[in-house]
Scaffold this motif. Sequence first.
Motif, PDB file in Angstrom:
ATOM      1  N   GLY A  16      41.149  -4.250 -11.072  1.00 52.16           N
ATOM      2  CA  GLY A  16      41.565  -3.052 -11.728  1.00 52.16           C
ATOM      3  C   GLY A  16      40.883  -1.729 -11.367  1.00 52.16           C
ATOM      4  O   GLY A  16      40.637  -0.902 -12.554  1.00 52.16           O
ATOM      5  N   ILE A  17      40.865  -1.425 -10.255  1.00 53.48           N
ATOM      6  CA  ILE A  17      40.099  -0.342 -10.001  1.00 53.48           C
ATOM      7  C   ILE A  17      41.259   0.652  -9.186  1.00 53.48           C
ATOM      8  O   ILE A  17      41.929   0.084  -8.210  1.00 53.48           O
ATOM      9  N   SER A  18      40.891   2.014  -9.707  1.00 51.32           N
ATOM     10  CA  SER A  18      41.828   2.871  -8.818  1.00 51.32           C
ATOM     11  C   SER A  18      40.906   3.869  -8.149  1.00 51.32           C
ATOM     12  O   SER A  18      39.739   3.833  -8.482  1.00 51.32           O
ATOM     13  N   ILE A  19      41.254   4.177  -6.973  1.00 50.02           N
ATOM     14  CA  ILE A  19      40.226   5.038  -6.048  1.00 50.02           C
ATOM     15  C   ILE A  19      40.519   6.460  -5.926  1.00 50.02           C
ATOM     16  O   ILE A  19      41.842   6.940  -5.524  1.00 50.02           O
ATOM     17  N   LEU A 226      30.518  -5.874  -5.860  1.00 47.34           N
ATOM     18  CA  LEU A 226      30.010  -5.838  -7.251  1.00 47.34           C
ATOM     19  C   LEU A 226      30.166  -4.646  -8.012  1.00 47.34           C
ATOM     20  O   LEU A 226      30.494  -4.640  -9.260  1.00 47.34           O
ATOM     21  N   ALA A 227      29.647  -3.559  -7.341  1.00 46.27           N
ATOM     22  CA  ALA A 227      29.979  -2.216  -8.095  1.00 46.27           C
ATOM     23  C   ALA A 227      31.347  -1.787  -8.335  1.00 46.27           C
ATOM     24  O   ALA A 227      31.550  -1.360  -9.522  1.00 46.27           O
ATOM     25  N   LEU A 228      32.208  -2.107  -7.544  1.00 51.07           N
ATOM     26  CA  LEU A 228      33.747  -1.918  -7.739  1.00 51.07           C
ATOM     27  C   LEU A 228      34.206  -2.838  -8.940  1.00 51.07           C
ATOM     28  O   LEU A 228      35.048  -2.444  -9.636  1.00 51.07           O
ATOM     29  N   TRP A 229      33.582  -4.062  -9.005  1.00 52.43           N
ATOM     30  CA  TRP A 229      34.010  -5.042 -10.084  1.00 52.43           C
ATOM     31  C   TRP A 229      33.598  -4.527 -11.301  1.00 52.43           C
ATOM     32  O   TRP A 229      34.362  -4.369 -12.207  1.00 52.43           O
ATOM     33  N   ASN A 231      32.851  -1.534 -12.020  1.00 54.44           N
ATOM     34  CA  ASN A 231      33.462  -0.348 -12.588  1.00 54.44           C
ATOM     35  C   ASN A 231      34.882  -0.751 -12.756  1.00 54.44           C
ATOM     36  O   ASN A 231      35.384   0.367 -13.207  1.00 54.44           O
ATOM     37  N   GLY A 232      35.413  -1.628 -12.556  1.00 53.37           N
ATOM     38  CA  GLY A 232      36.706  -1.890 -12.838  1.00 53.37           C
ATOM     39  C   GLY A 232      37.271  -2.296 -14.116  1.00 53.37           C
ATOM     40  O   GLY A 232      36.359  -2.893 -14.765  1.00 53.37           O
ATOM     41  N   THR A 233      38.503  -2.511 -14.416  1.00 53.70           N
ATOM     42  CA  THR A 233      38.796  -3.210 -15.749  1.00 53.70           C
ATOM     43  C   THR A 233      38.735  -4.778 -15.976  1.00 53.70           C
ATOM     44  O   THR A 233      38.581  -5.210 -16.795  1.00 53.70           O
ATOM     45  N   ALA A 234      38.642  -5.246 -14.557  1.00 53.07           N
ATOM     46  CA  ALA A 234      38.670  -6.790 -14.790  1.00 53.07           C
ATOM     47  C   ALA A 234      37.385  -7.150 -15.243  1.00 53.07           C
ATOM     48  O   ALA A 234      37.208  -8.563 -15.802  1.00 53.07           O
ATOM     49  N   SER A 235      36.154  -6.606 -15.077  1.00 54.12           N
ATOM     50  CA  SER A 235      34.896  -6.950 -15.705  1.00 54.12           C
ATOM     51  C   SER A 235      35.139  -6.871 -17.058  1.00 54.12           C
ATOM     52  O   SER A 235      33.927  -7.410 -17.739  1.00 54.12           O
ATOM     53  N   ALA A 236      35.606  -6.124 -17.624  1.00 52.00           N
ATOM     54  CA  ALA A 236      35.912  -5.905 -19.270  1.00 52.00           C
ATOM     55  C   ALA A 236      34.473  -5.470 -19.797  1.00 52.00           C
ATOM     56  O   ALA A 236      33.979  -5.749 -20.900  1.00 52.00           O
ATOM     57  N   ASP A 237      33.582  -4.518 -18.813  1.00 50.33           N
ATOM     58  CA  ASP A 237      32.307  -4.224 -19.209  1.00 50.33           C
ATOM     59  C   ASP A 237      31.343  -5.135 -19.550  1.00 50.33           C
ATOM     60  O   ASP A 237      30.513  -5.090 -20.524  1.00 50.33           O
ATOM     61  N   CYS A 238      31.582  -6.519 -19.112  1.00 50.04           N
ATOM     62  CA  CYS A 238      30.583  -7.588 -19.514  1.00 50.04           C
ATOM     63  C   CYS A 238      29.188  -7.661 -18.843  1.00 50.04           C
ATOM     64  O   CYS A 238      28.282  -7.958 -19.674  1.00 50.04           O
ATOM     65  N   CYS A 239      29.111  -6.957 -17.869  1.00 45.84           N
ATOM     66  CA  CYS A 239      27.823  -7.002 -16.962  1.00 45.84           C
ATOM     67  C   CYS A 239      27.285  -5.661 -16.296  1.00 45.84           C
ATOM     68  O   CYS A 239      28.248  -4.752 -16.460  1.00 45.84           O
TER      69      CYS A 239
END
Length: 297
Positions: A16-19, A226-229, A231-239
């Motif tokens: 879920g990351i745009s660059i 991990l930083a990209l994850w 910062n992306g939507t897939a992590s749902a700001d979980c961690c």
Amino acid sequence: MRRLSQLSATVLLALGISIPQIAYAQAPNAAPPGAASPITLPSVAVPGFWDPNRRPERPDVTRLPTQIRFATTDDYPPFSFRDENGRPAGFNVDIARAICTELAITCTLEVVPFDQLVAALEEGKADAAIAGIAVTPATRQMLDFTDRYFRSPARFVARRADGLSDVSPDAVASRKVAVVGGTAHEAYLRDFFAEAAVRSFSTPEAAREALQKGEVDLLFGDGVQLALWLNGTASADCCAFAGGPFTESLYFGEGMGIAVKPGNEALRQSLNYALARLWEEGVYTDLYLRWFPISVY
């Protein structure tokens, strides 16, 4: 030849990351033994790889070619990829351009497949490759490298709700830690966090999912991925990152350098001079913050 952390555009879309995607992370905690010594800005720690007491000599431009032909790839975001207009973009691309500005020399940039980079240098089709080639004893037998300009550390990630911050061996001894099996990260965990309950997973996606579901307490892996994850939507700001970076070269490599044909000392030394100047002038920091707004350190 191997590359540092592989990340394709497909993987980034899955995360879920745009660059580039700009967001700022909490500053890292104090780094444990074996970690890098970054400069900490208000929200992002920018690593410094240059010794202020060792300043490369200004190059003799008469020994350089009339232009520097850089080779890179287009499948390695956020380091090198094609933007929405099909043009090369990324951290490596910007570093190459900044080097050319610093040296006041004309440069070209050609995109080639990763497995053809060595041949491009050997056959004289390119002068320098800036493409995330891992600096290892094996690659040093084929190529010469500049000083390191980037290194991806290993990091722990924890769920925000758990509030874990201490990742010392004693604190982690009672925790379940996810890691991708058969990697240097798993080897490091088993050697230095022997009391932890290490849970090996077949893919990074499976390890991240286990953390999100609470099946494990921590995740250990490559800091850039991990930083990209995070910062992306897939992590749902979980961690969030927990603890500081780990940069033990025996496990995680020496980092990135610009590769040149063996024996091309004039070019290598000129590139080293330019890289050191980019750090001193703050250009490196500006580029780092553009492409790594959530710190990997």
